[in-house]
Scaffold this motif. Structure first.
Motif, short mmCIF file in Angstrom:
data_model
loop_
_atom_site.label_atom_id
_atom_site.label_comp_id
_atom_site.label_asym_id
_atom_site.label_seq_id
_atom_site.Cartn_x
_atom_site.Cartn_y
_atom_site.Cartn_z
N GLU A 28 0.98 -1.06 0.04
CA GLU A 28 0.01 0.23 -0.02
C GLU A 28 0.83 1.24 0.03
OE1 GLU A 28 -2.83 -0.07 3.12
OE2 GLU A 28 -3.18 -2.41 2.55
N GLY A 29 2.16 0.95 -0.04
CA GLY A 29 3.11 2.24 -0.11
C GLY A 29 3.63 2.67 1.10
N LEU A 30 3.22 2.14 2.41
CA LEU A 30 3.75 2.55 3.54
C LEU A 30 5.26 2.16 3.80
CD1 LEU A 30 0.43 1.85 5.74
CD2 LEU A 30 1.12 4.25 4.79
N ARG A 31 5.86 3.06 4.48
CA ARG A 31 7.14 2.54 4.98
C ARG A 31 6.80 2.24 6.59
NH1 ARG A 31 10.48 7.50 5.28
NH2 ARG A 31 8.56 8.29 5.63
N VAL A 32 7.33 1.04 6.62
CA VAL A 32 7.09 0.19 7.99
C VAL A 32 8.23 -0.08 8.88
CG1 VAL A 32 5.81 -1.60 9.28
CG2 VAL A 32 4.93 -0.59 7.09
N SER A 33 8.10 0.25 10.06
CA SER A 33 9.32 -0.30 11.11
C SER A 33 8.72 -0.83 12.48
CB SER A 33 10.29 0.98 11.68
OG SER A 33 10.86 1.55 10.73
N VAL A 34 9.54 -1.81 13.05
CA VAL A 34 8.86 -2.36 14.23
C VAL A 34 9.74 -2.11 15.34
CG1 VAL A 34 8.45 -4.60 15.08
CG2 VAL A 34 7.92 -4.28 12.74
N VAL A 35 9.18 -2.24 16.59
CA VAL A 35 9.99 -2.09 17.82
C VAL A 35 9.32 -3.30 18.36
CG1 VAL A 35 10.05 -0.98 20.39
CG2 VAL A 35 10.04 0.45 18.09
N LYS A 36 10.11 -4.23 19.08
CA LYS A 36 9.79 -5.64 19.72
C LYS A 36 10.51 -5.47 21.05
CE LYS A 36 9.50 -10.13 19.85
NZ LYS A 36 8.71 -10.24 20.99
N HIS A 37 9.75 -5.91 21.90
CA HIS A 37 9.92 -6.08 23.44
C HIS A 37 10.32 -7.55 23.58
CE1 HIS A 37 9.54 -6.47 27.70
NE2 HIS A 37 10.03 -5.17 27.62
N ALA A 38 11.26 -7.68 24.30
CA ALA A 38 11.90 -9.12 24.60
C ALA A 38 11.81 -9.14 26.13
CB ALA A 38 13.03 -9.39 24.14
N HIS A 39 11.41 -10.13 26.72
CA HIS A 39 11.09 -10.44 27.97
C HIS A 39 12.29 -11.00 28.62
CE1 HIS A 39 6.83 -9.11 28.04
NE2 HIS A 39 6.85 -9.97 27.08
N HIS A 40 13.23 -11.32 27.92
CA HIS A 40 14.46 -11.84 28.64
C HIS A 40 15.66 -11.26 27.83
CE1 HIS A 40 14.07 -14.24 24.84
NE2 HIS A 40 12.68 -14.49 25.08
N GLU A 41 16.84 -11.68 28.50
CA GLU A 41 17.97 -11.22 27.88
C GLU A 41 18.13 -12.03 26.34
OE1 GLU A 41 22.89 -11.84 28.44
OE2 GLU A 41 21.60 -11.84 30.25
N PHE A 42 18.63 -11.13 25.38
CA PHE A 42 18.62 -11.59 23.90
C PHE A 42 19.99 -11.11 23.53
CE2 PHE A 42 16.96 -7.43 24.02
CZ PHE A 42 17.34 -6.87 22.90
N LEU A 72 22.60 -0.89 16.20
CA LEU A 72 23.52 -0.31 17.39
C LEU A 72 22.78 -1.11 18.59
CD1 LEU A 72 25.01 1.99 18.76
CD2 LEU A 72 22.67 3.05 18.95
N MET A 73 23.78 -1.62 19.25
CA MET A 73 23.56 -2.40 20.64
C MET A 73 23.92 -1.50 21.92
SD MET A 73 24.65 -6.10 19.47
CE MET A 73 25.84 -5.33 18.24
N HIS A 74 22.95 -1.41 22.59
CA HIS A 74 23.21 -0.41 23.94
C HIS A 74 23.18 -1.31 25.14
CE1 HIS A 74 23.35 3.21 26.14
NE2 HIS A 74 22.47 2.56 27.04
N GLU A 75 24.14 -1.58 25.91
CA GLU A 75 23.96 -2.13 27.20
C GLU A 75 23.48 -1.39 28.05
OE1 GLU A 75 24.56 -5.59 27.96
OE2 GLU A 75 24.62 -5.85 25.58
N LEU A 76 22.47 -1.99 29.05
CA LEU A 76 21.90 -0.85 30.11
C LEU A 76 22.68 -0.89 31.33
CD1 LEU A 76 18.16 -1.87 29.78
CD2 LEU A 76 19.01 0.02 29.19
#
Length: 173
Positions: A28-42, A72-76
């Motif tokens: 449909e012509g949309l530019r789409v991104s995703v934010v995914k939550h993980a409940h554990h270390e990944f 980009l990986m960011h360690e908390l």
């Protein structure tokens, strides 16, 4: 930039639903991104590779770049998990951001519910839920579409999506 969440218990089919809906939204012509939550270390990088070694050595951030992609990986390092609003601010502008998970965050979302999971519904206790995608019968005034009806799912996603600015002013109102 518009945002809509997809929330539900593990095994409800959120990832599969997104895997089917994203290509339709792109058509449909949309530019789409995703934010995914993980409940554990990944991990997103391979143990033993340079980026993994740098991160394990204590680097706060490791950016890996190539001619095809960058990450980009960011360690908390003990800091609090960032809230959804903070993560969305880091995203490059697109037409639509789909947020998978973050069911406890106060944002607008669509509940994904699979009857075979045997899990309780989220919507009665979450005023942020504005629609339901399910294979179960449910009595509600919210819009309900079937998990297998991808055209109806993408229509619901587009109807329910809200601008980032409005998303967080609505959540705090």
């Amino acid at each position: 930039m518009k945002v809509i969440g997809l929330a539900g218990w593990s095994g409800a089919g959120k990832t599969t639903l997104l895997q089917r809906a994203i290509p339709r939204l792109l058509e449909e012509g949309l530019r789409v991104s995703v934010v995914k939550h993980a409940h554990h270390e990944f991990d997103v990088d391979v143990p033993g590779k340079d980026s993994w070694v740098h991160r394990r050595s204590g680097a706060s951030e490791v950016l890996v770049a190539s001619s095809r992609r960058w990450a980009l990986m960011h360690e908390l390092r003990g800091a609090a998990e960032p809230r959804l609003q903070e993560l969305l601010a880091k995203m490059a502008p697109v037409d639509l951001v789909l947020v998978e998970g973050f069911k406890r965050e106060p944002h607008r979302k669509i509940e994904v519910h699979r009857a075979a999971n045997g899990k309780p519904w989220l919507f009665p206790g979450d005023s942020g839920i504005v629609g339901i995608v399910t294979d179960a019968e449910v009595e509600t005034r919210l819009p309900v579409v079937h998990l297998d009806d991808i055209d109806a799912v993408t229509a619901l996603i587009k109807r329910a999506a809200i601008s980032i600015e409005d998303l967080f002013s609505e959540a705090t109102a």
